[in-house]
Design a protein around this motif. Structure first.
Motif, PDB file in Angstrom:
ATOM      1  N   GLU A 141       0.833  -1.206   0.000  1.00 48.57           N
ATOM      2  CA  GLU A 141       0.000   0.000   0.000  1.00 48.57           C
ATOM      3  C   GLU A 141       0.869   1.258   0.000  1.00 48.57           C
ATOM      4  N   ALA A 142       1.981   1.220   0.736  1.00 50.38           N
ATOM      5  CA  ALA A 142       2.886   2.375   0.765  1.00 50.38           C
ATOM      6  C   ALA A 142       3.530   2.602  -0.600  1.00 50.38           C
ATOM      7  N   LEU A 143       3.897   1.536  -1.284  1.00 52.45           N
ATOM      8  CA  LEU A 143       4.488   1.676  -2.615  1.00 52.45           C
ATOM      9  C   LEU A 143       3.476   2.244  -3.610  1.00 52.45           C
ATOM     10  N   MET A 144       2.221   1.801  -3.501  1.00 50.71           N
ATOM     11  CA  MET A 144       1.191   2.297  -4.412  1.00 50.71           C
ATOM     12  C   MET A 144       0.824   3.747  -4.115  1.00 50.71           C
ATOM     13  N   LEU A 185       1.560 -15.988  -3.195  1.00 46.69           N
ATOM     14  CA  LEU A 185       0.548 -15.717  -4.215  1.00 46.69           C
ATOM     15  C   LEU A 185      -0.840 -15.580  -3.585  1.00 46.69           C
ATOM     16  N   LYS A 186      -1.113 -16.382  -2.569  1.00 39.55           N
ATOM     17  CA  LYS A 186      -2.416 -16.310  -1.917  1.00 39.55           C
ATOM     18  C   LYS A 186      -2.639 -14.951  -1.257  1.00 39.55           C
ATOM     19  N   ALA A 187      -1.552 -14.282  -0.862  1.00 39.31           N
ATOM     20  CA  ALA A 187      -1.678 -12.970  -0.224  1.00 39.31           C
ATOM     21  C   ALA A 187      -2.225 -11.922  -1.185  1.00 39.31           C
ATOM     22  N   ALA A 218      -7.647  -5.865   0.599  1.00 39.95           N
ATOM     23  CA  ALA A 218      -7.036  -4.535   0.584  1.00 39.95           C
ATOM     24  C   ALA A 218      -6.251  -4.251  -0.689  1.00 39.95           C
ATOM     25  N   ILE A 219      -5.788  -5.307  -1.380  1.00 42.01           N
ATOM     26  CA  ILE A 219      -4.912  -5.065  -2.529  1.00 42.01           C
ATOM     27  C   ILE A 219      -5.330  -5.801  -3.797  1.00 42.01           C
ATOM     28  N   ARG A 220      -6.276  -6.736  -3.729  1.00 40.31           N
ATOM     29  CA  ARG A 220      -6.519  -7.601  -4.885  1.00 40.31           C
ATOM     30  C   ARG A 220      -7.041  -6.853  -6.108  1.00 40.31           C
TER      31      ARG A 220
END
Length: 344
Positions: free
Chosen positions: A87-90, A113-115, A120-122
């Motif tokens: 999230e910080a990188l985005m 990969l499952k993460a 929050a990011i998918r």
């Protein structure tokens, strides 16, 4: 309008010392007009690989775009570390065009990969591809891929043997999860070694995969970036020894950090590191050495008994101290014995 397109992420996996950091350095130097970000997951508390990459930062991949996580496997610390970091990188003022993730050499890629399916990011990132590096010389010699027939014969002779070694499981899980396999250190393997490495890996892969020879991390970025694999949606086609488990363990491996004063004889220290592999089954040693009378620090990278050392940059304001990360299977880590060899 906000950009609704997903940021592609390339996961770069591979066994200890297979050349992941060298490959990422090459990609950073050849960004193909893309603004890159890099996430490095170290095993152990000292971020050697992240420090190496930060020294290569430029306009296409500035220092603030290079993040290292050294406090645990990112697939085991998703909520606390991985998601906030992504999230910080985005959220950077200049959004990266592509994110590279260098996993720990001991990491199993499938749980990571499952993460990517986390709410929050998918909708914001996608796994463009999984690139597995395999040390061609080592694989050809049978050090990281077992002889399946021999293992089966041993099983038949000994009822107590019911699983393969942790190292072989890590290796097989990495190549089974990949979209492309890079056979690194092709110059050391030679034609015969490359042919044998291809044969060994092909016998372990669940599907046909491209295998490309590579030396010193040099490969056309167009070959491995922009695959559009959406690997997070293709997990079932990537089998793992740990399928059906809720989590996975890294207790098979352990690391210790050895701090030493300035070194008068770097050649003797390098010989001691080789001894650790030969006498104590040490898998990996990496770190920096302060050599007396030398203004530059020495970077040391050892995979088993194979060692590379080079002066990479001046110490500057950084305290001159020798610090080495030593990694091995759990039962082979004896800090006192390791220190005794390095201090001799």
């Amino acid at each position: 309008m906000s950009d609704l397109s997903k940021i592609p992420v390339t996961v770069i996996t591979g066994f200890l010392g297979s050349g992941k950091t060298t490959l990422i350095r090459h990609l950073m130097m050849n960004p193909q007009g893309k603004r890159l970000a890099v996430l490095v997951n170290e095993f152990g508390t000292v971020g050697v690989d992240g420090d190496i990459l930060k020294s290569c930062a430029d306009e296409s991949c500035p220092v603030e775009n290079i993040v290292e996580l050294a406090n645990g496997c990112i697939c085991c610390t998703v909520a606390d570390d991985f998601i906030p970091t992504i999230e910080a990188l985005m959220a950077l003022p200049q959004r990266p065009d592509h994110i590279l993730i260098e996993t720990s050499g001991l990491a199993l890629p499938k749980p990571l990969l499952k993460a990517f399916d986390w709410p929050a990011i998918r909708s914001k990132i996608t796994v463009d591809g999984v690139i597995a590096l395999a040390d061609a010389e080592a694989v050809a010699a049978g050090r990281f891929a077992p002889d399946v027939a021999a293992v089966d014969a041993q099983r038949a002779a000994d009822d107590s043997i019911d699983h393969e070694t942790p190292l072989s499981e890590v290796f097989e899980d990495q190549i089974a999860c990949a979209d492309i396999i890079l056979l690194s250190k092709a110059d050391l393997a030679g034609d015969a070694g490359l042919a044998e490495a291809r044969r060994v890996i092909a016998a372990e892969t669940p599907r046909d995969l491209p295998m490309i020879a590579m030396t010193d991390g040099v490969i056309d970025p167009r070959v491995i970036l922009g695959l559009g694999a959406a690997a997070e949606d293709d997990i079932d086609a990537r089998p793992s020894h740990h399928d059906g488990h809720d989590d996975h363990e890294h207790d098979d491996f352990e690391s210790v950090v050895i701090d030493l004063p300035e070194v008068a004889n770097p050649e003797a220290l390098q010989a001691a590191i080789v001894r650790l592999a030969q006498e104590q089954n040490i898998l990996r040693v990496k770190g920096y050495v302060a050599v007396q009378g030398k203004p530059m620090r020495m970077l040391v990278q050892a995979v088993g008994a194979r060692l590379r050392a080079q002066y990479d940059r001046p110490w500057g304001d950084t305290p001159r101290q020798t610090r080495l990360v030593v990694i091995a299977e759990h039962d082979d880590i004896n800090e006192a014995a390791i220190r005794a060899v390095l201090e001799a």
